[in-house]
Design an enzyme around this catalytic site. Structure first.
Site, PDB file in Angstrom:
ATOM      1  N   SER A  36       0.872  -1.189   0.000  1.00 34.07           N
ATOM      2  CA  SER A  36       0.000   0.000   0.000  1.00 34.07           C
ATOM      3  C   SER A  36       0.901   1.228   0.000  1.00 34.07           C
ATOM      4  CB  SER A  36      -0.909   0.001   1.229  1.00 34.07           C
ATOM      5  OG  SER A  36      -0.162   0.146   2.410  1.00 34.07           O
ATOM      6  N   HIS A  50      -3.393  -5.405   2.560  1.00 32.15           N
ATOM      7  CA  HIS A  50      -2.526  -6.518   2.937  1.00 32.15           C
ATOM      8  C   HIS A  50      -3.285  -7.834   3.023  1.00 32.15           C
ATOM      9  CE1 HIS A  50       0.809  -3.811   4.843  1.00 32.15           C
ATOM     10  NE2 HIS A  50       0.646  -3.630   3.554  1.00 32.15           N
ATOM     11  N   GLN A  83      -6.008  -1.086   7.755  1.00 35.65           N
ATOM     12  CA  GLN A  83      -4.958  -2.033   7.336  1.00 35.65           C
ATOM     13  C   GLN A  83      -4.318  -2.802   8.500  1.00 35.65           C
ATOM     14  OE1 GLN A  83      -2.085  -0.855   4.096  1.00 35.65           O
ATOM     15  NE2 GLN A  83      -0.669  -0.856   5.807  1.00 35.65           N
ATOM     16  N   GLU A  84      -4.107  -2.121   9.637  1.00 32.69           N
ATOM     17  CA  GLU A  84      -3.374  -2.788  10.720  1.00 32.69           C
ATOM     18  C   GLU A  84      -3.948  -2.440  12.087  1.00 32.69           C
ATOM     19  OE1 GLU A  84       0.767  -1.673  10.332  1.00 32.69           O
ATOM     20  OE2 GLU A  84       0.718  -1.992   8.170  1.00 32.69           O
ATOM     21  N   GLU A 143       1.709  -9.360   6.776  1.00 30.16           N
ATOM     22  CA  GLU A 143       2.677  -9.087   7.840  1.00 30.16           C
ATOM     23  C   GLU A 143       2.555 -10.055   9.005  1.00 30.16           C
ATOM     24  OE1 GLU A 143       2.365  -4.926   8.738  1.00 30.16           O
ATOM     25  OE2 GLU A 143       3.002  -4.346   6.732  1.00 30.16           O
ATOM     26  N   ASP A 148      -2.984   1.398  11.975  1.00 32.85           N
ATOM     27  CA  ASP A 148      -2.577   2.059  10.739  1.00 32.85           C
ATOM     28  C   ASP A 148      -3.793   1.953   9.836  1.00 32.85           C
ATOM     29  OD1 ASP A 148      -1.592   3.018   8.404  1.00 32.85           O
ATOM     30  OD2 ASP A 148      -0.047   1.481   8.121  1.00 32.85           O
ATOM     31  N   GLU A 183      -2.127   5.896  12.508  1.00 36.18           N
ATOM     32  CA  GLU A 183      -1.287   6.199  11.342  1.00 36.18           C
ATOM     33  C   GLU A 183      -2.191   6.439  10.136  1.00 36.18           C
ATOM     34  OE1 GLU A 183       1.801   3.235  10.927  1.00 36.18           O
ATOM     35  OE2 GLU A 183       1.937   3.560   8.766  1.00 36.18           O
ATOM     36  N   ASP A 191       2.532   8.399   7.317  1.00 37.23           N
ATOM     37  CA  ASP A 191       3.291   7.398   6.536  1.00 37.23           C
ATOM     38  C   ASP A 191       3.116   7.742   5.060  1.00 37.23           C
ATOM     39  OD1 ASP A 191       4.514   5.221   5.392  1.00 37.23           O
ATOM     40  OD2 ASP A 191       2.939   3.792   5.891  1.00 37.23           O
ATOM     41  N   LYS A 251      10.736   4.851   6.364  1.00 41.36           N
ATOM     42  CA  LYS A 251      11.004   3.673   5.537  1.00 41.36           C
ATOM     43  C   LYS A 251      12.034   4.110   4.492  1.00 41.36           C
ATOM     44  CE  LYS A 251       6.219   1.888   5.695  1.00 41.36           C
ATOM     45  NZ  LYS A 251       4.897   2.005   5.005  1.00 41.36           N
ATOM     46  N   HIS A 288       9.224  -1.563   8.729  1.00 45.41           N
ATOM     47  CA  HIS A 288       9.330  -2.556   7.650  1.00 45.41           C
ATOM     48  C   HIS A 288       8.346  -2.204   6.525  1.00 45.41           C
ATOM     49  CE1 HIS A 288       5.655  -5.105   9.035  1.00 45.41           C
ATOM     50  NE2 HIS A 288       5.459  -3.838   9.238  1.00 45.41           N
ATOM     51  N   ARG A 289       8.253  -3.055   5.503  1.00 42.67           N
ATOM     52  CA  ARG A 289       7.263  -2.891   4.448  1.00 42.67           C
ATOM     53  C   ARG A 289       6.343  -4.118   4.406  1.00 42.67           C
ATOM     54  NH1 ARG A 289       7.818   1.651   1.180  1.00 42.67           N
ATOM     55  NH2 ARG A 289       5.583   1.242   1.212  1.00 42.67           N
ATOM     56  N   LYS A 330       8.458  -0.633  13.899  1.00 41.42           N
ATOM     57  CA  LYS A 330       7.247  -1.349  13.497  1.00 41.42           C
ATOM     58  C   LYS A 330       7.656  -2.456  12.538  1.00 41.42           C
ATOM     59  CE  LYS A 330       3.501  -0.169  10.445  1.00 41.42           C
ATOM     60  NZ  LYS A 330       2.477   0.731   9.952  1.00 41.42           N
TER      61      LYS A 330
END
Ligand code: PGA
Ligand code: ZN
Length: 449
Positions: free
Chosen positions: A61, A175, A183-184, A226, A261, A315, A341, A366, A394-395, A417
């Site tokens: 993303s 993801h 997303q998270e 992830e 996030d 985020e 981000d 990142k 990370h990605r 993260k």
């Protein structure tokens, strides 16, 4: 190095030999597979017998303004035939010059020609090779790098002795293939002890497995990119309820904070971008729980989640162009971290805009979003000068590289993260942080508390 003046006399000959060892002798990119089985590049830089490698991750993303990612085969050619030619013979200890040469060679503002993936591969592989020839750990070497004004160690203001770990345990958005908008869903253990934080992450995820398995069935235990559970639900509140239950089960209420996030550009329909059919052709709408809502309504959703679950950070709460809504949410919630981000993509120009607009008090770092390490460090410096906290990340599609742990630790960043601790390509990053700290490799704390 002045080789011509060094050929006479044995003293000068020795000097020549020592200096020769610091010059880049070979650069090679090769294809590897990332955590989703997609091709990416691993770059190795040699200085005589010493070498350093970096395996490049990529985003699922990605922010619209990230450095351009070039197709893998072309990226390999760019490293092996274009960048290598320009950098072989350069002093590996001069990171600023290495990155400057690549930026000049590329000649675009967005790394369109060489590709952010090619450039960051070389840039970080150089740092690792330089640490090796210097006989120090990568994080130690990072602290010695020179920025435009001075030494990185002095220029990037420290925040915490050891970073908070942001661990993504429940996933939605891009993801997964499910329909959950955010997303998270992350937990942030409230401890400076990295081993304890990782332990907490593993315990909570194991409890989540039981709780979700019982309520939604074993079939719903598939994992997202992830390593968090990718729930087949649409209700954005429900994952918090699972987290609350898992935390209670382990009696960790005092030790665990919750974050999200939202990665909200991925569920925002901008009329100009024509992402999906929208009810309000004027201002753009967010699609959540099967409904399309305005940014004001989304603000209300966040405010009630913040209250109910005592959120630690959010985020990318709004679309990556909407700096003002970020600010409004931040101003209304003094104890909350509003993290950029996709909004800032580790880019100084966008960070400056976010500072002017007062949009954020924390940001994701990142290195591959911007394409060179020198630019990454300049962004980190600017953020800390403005009291913006740094979360090195990370990605979505990762490799087994653990460089981000060195970067987060080197500058005493606020957070790191790296996804679920149950996925090996994520765990190596937490493990590296644990190793740095437990082996007492850490230098004295530079901060105040
Ligand atoms: P990405 O996701 O690496 O796919 O961009 C991670 C994030 O948004 O933080
Ligand atoms: Zn993000």
């Amino acid at each position: 190095m002045d080789s011509a003046s060094s050929v006479n006399g044995s003293k000068n000959m020795v000097k020549l030999k020592v200096r020769m060892e610091y010059n880049i002798t070979k650069i090679l990119a090769e294809e590897i597979k990332d955590s989703r089985g997609n091709p990416t590049i691993k770059v190795t830089v040699w200085v005589g017998d010493y070498s350093g490698s970096f395996s490049v991750p990529s985003g699922a993303s990605t922010g619209a303004h990230e450095a351009h990612v070039i197709e893998n085969k072309k990226a390999i050619l760019n490293v092996n035939e274009v960048i290598a030619k320009a950098l072989i013979g350069q002093d590996v200890l001069n990171q600023k010059e290495i990155d400057r040469i690549m930026i000049e060679l590329d000649g675009t503002s967005n790394k369109d020609n060489l590709g952010g993936n090619s450039m960051i591969g070389v840039s970080i592989a150089c740092v690792k090779a330089a640490a090796k020839v210097s006989g120090v750990e990568t994080y130690e070497y990072l602290r010695t790098l020179r920025l435009s004004s001075g030494q990185a160690q002095e220029e990037i203001k420290p925040s915490r002795r050891a970073p908070f770990l942001f661990m993504n345990l429940l996933e939605g958005g891009k993801h997964t293939s499910n329909t959950l908008a955010f997303q998270e869903y992350l937990i942030v253990p409230n401890t400076e002890n990295i081993s304890e934080a990782v332990e907490i992450g593993i315990k909570i995820q194991n409890s989540l497995k039981e709780i979700i398995g019982k309520e939604l069935g074993e079939n719903s235990l598939t994992l997202g990119d992830e390593g968090g559970f990718a729930l087949k639900i649409t209700d954005i509140r429900k994952p918090f309820l699972f987290l609350v239950e898992a935390v209670k089960k382990n009696n960790l209420q005092d030790k665990v904070q919750f974050s999200i996030d939202a990665a909200s550009s991925s569920f925002f329909a901008n009329p100009a971008r024509n992402a999906f059919s929208i009810a309000d052709a004027g201002g753009g709408m967010y699609k959540i729980d099967g409904k399309e809502i305005s940014k004001e309504e989304l603000m209300g959703v966040y405010n009630s989640l913040i209250k109910e679950f005592n959120l630690f950070s959010i985020e990318d709460p709004f679309d990556e162009e909407d700096f003002d809504s970020f600010r409004k949410l931040k101003d209304a919630n003094k104890n909350l971290f509003i993290v950029g981000d996709d909004l800032t993509v580790s880019n100084q120009t966008l960070l400056k805009k976010a500072i002017e607009k007062g949009s954020i008090n924390a940001m994701i770092i990142k290195p591959n979003q911007i394409g060179t390490l020198s630019e990454t460090l300049e962004t980190m410096k600017l953020a800390r000068e403005n009291d913006i906290e740094l979360i090195v990340s990370h990605r979505g599609e990762e490799t087994n590289d653990d460089f981000i742990a060195d970067l987060a630790f080197a500058f005493n960043c606020f957070g790191m993260k790296a996804g679920s601790p149950l996925k090996p390509e994520r765990m190596v990053k937490y493990k590296r942080l644990e190793d740095i700290i437990s082996k007492k490799l850490a230098p004295p704390w530079r901060g105040e508390n």
